[in-house]
Scaffold this motif. Structure first.
Motif, PDB file in Angstrom:
ATOM      1  N   LYS A   5      41.489  39.231  39.985  1.00 46.86           N
ATOM      2  CA  LYS A   5      40.385  40.187  39.993  1.00 46.86           C
ATOM      3  C   LYS A   5      39.355  39.699  40.998  1.00 46.86           C
ATOM      4  O   LYS A   5      38.888  38.565  40.907  1.00 46.86           O
ATOM      5  N   TYR A   7      35.933  40.904  43.843  1.00 48.78           N
ATOM      6  CA  TYR A   7      34.881  41.826  44.262  1.00 48.78           C
ATOM      7  C   TYR A   7      35.012  42.012  45.761  1.00 48.78           C
ATOM      8  O   TYR A   7      35.179  41.053  46.509  1.00 48.78           O
ATOM      9  N   THR A  47      33.004  37.907  39.122  1.00 47.13           N
ATOM     10  CA  THR A  47      32.257  37.187  38.088  1.00 47.13           C
ATOM     11  C   THR A  47      32.748  37.668  36.722  1.00 47.13           C
ATOM     12  O   THR A  47      33.464  38.663  36.610  1.00 47.13           O
ATOM     13  N   ASP A  48      32.336  36.982  35.668  1.00 55.33           N
ATOM     14  CA  ASP A  48      32.715  37.400  34.309  1.00 55.33           C
ATOM     15  C   ASP A  48      32.227  38.820  34.030  1.00 55.33           C
ATOM     16  O   ASP A  48      32.926  39.614  33.422  1.00 55.33           O
ATOM     17  N   ARG A  49      31.036  39.136  34.470  1.00 60.76           N
ATOM     18  CA  ARG A  49      30.481  40.481  34.274  1.00 60.76           C
ATOM     19  C   ARG A  49      31.331  41.526  34.985  1.00 60.76           C
ATOM     20  O   ARG A  49      31.628  42.593  34.433  1.00 60.76           O
ATOM     21  N   GLU A  50      31.725  41.246  36.209  1.00 63.45           N
ATOM     22  CA  GLU A  50      32.552  42.187  36.978  1.00 63.45           C
ATOM     23  C   GLU A  50      33.935  42.346  36.347  1.00 63.45           C
ATOM     24  O   GLU A  50      34.492  43.447  36.352  1.00 63.45           O
ATOM     25  N   LYS A  51      34.466  41.278  35.781  1.00 63.71           N
ATOM     26  CA  LYS A  51      35.751  41.374  35.083  1.00 63.71           C
ATOM     27  C   LYS A  51      35.632  42.270  33.854  1.00 63.71           C
ATOM     28  O   LYS A  51      36.529  43.058  33.558  1.00 63.71           O
ATOM     29  N   ARG A  52      34.503  42.154  33.139  1.00 66.26           N
ATOM     30  CA  ARG A  52      34.282  43.024  31.976  1.00 66.26           C
ATOM     31  C   ARG A  52      34.144  44.482  32.418  1.00 66.26           C
ATOM     32  O   ARG A  52      34.631  45.384  31.736  1.00 66.26           O
ATOM     33  N   GLN A  53      33.486  44.717  33.551  1.00 64.31           N
ATOM     34  CA  GLN A  53      33.356  46.076  34.076  1.00 64.31           C
ATOM     35  C   GLN A  53      34.730  46.660  34.384  1.00 64.31           C
ATOM     36  O   GLN A  53      35.001  47.826  34.068  1.00 64.31           O
TER      37      GLN A  53
END
Length: 70
Positions: A5, A7, A47-53
């Motif tokens: 994953k 960005y 980032t972890d946030r982007e993975k959650r998105q």
């Protein structure tokens, strides 16, 4: 690595690496099926946030597709 994953800055989106092409290009795909290519210099690990998105987008897409089938 395929499946990673990442960005991508020019599209301002998170995607999953689906392959590579000569000249340093990375092929990316979204859970919705949208595909694009970008130079490796424009990508970075998500980032972890982007993975959650990305996971939330995949869940939303599955829900919408299931709703259409019913």
């Amino acid at each position: 690595m395929v499946g990673l994953k990442i960005y991508e800055s020019s599209h301002d989106m998170v995607g999953v690496v689906s392959g590579f092409a000569p000249g340093g290009m990375v092929h990316l795909v979204r859970p919705t099926g949208y595909q694009w290519s970008a130079p490796w210099t424009r990508v970075r690990p998500a980032t972890d946030r982007e993975k959650r998105q990305l996971a939330a987008l995949a869940k939303l897409h599955r829900t919408r597709c299931a709703g259409l089938a019913a």
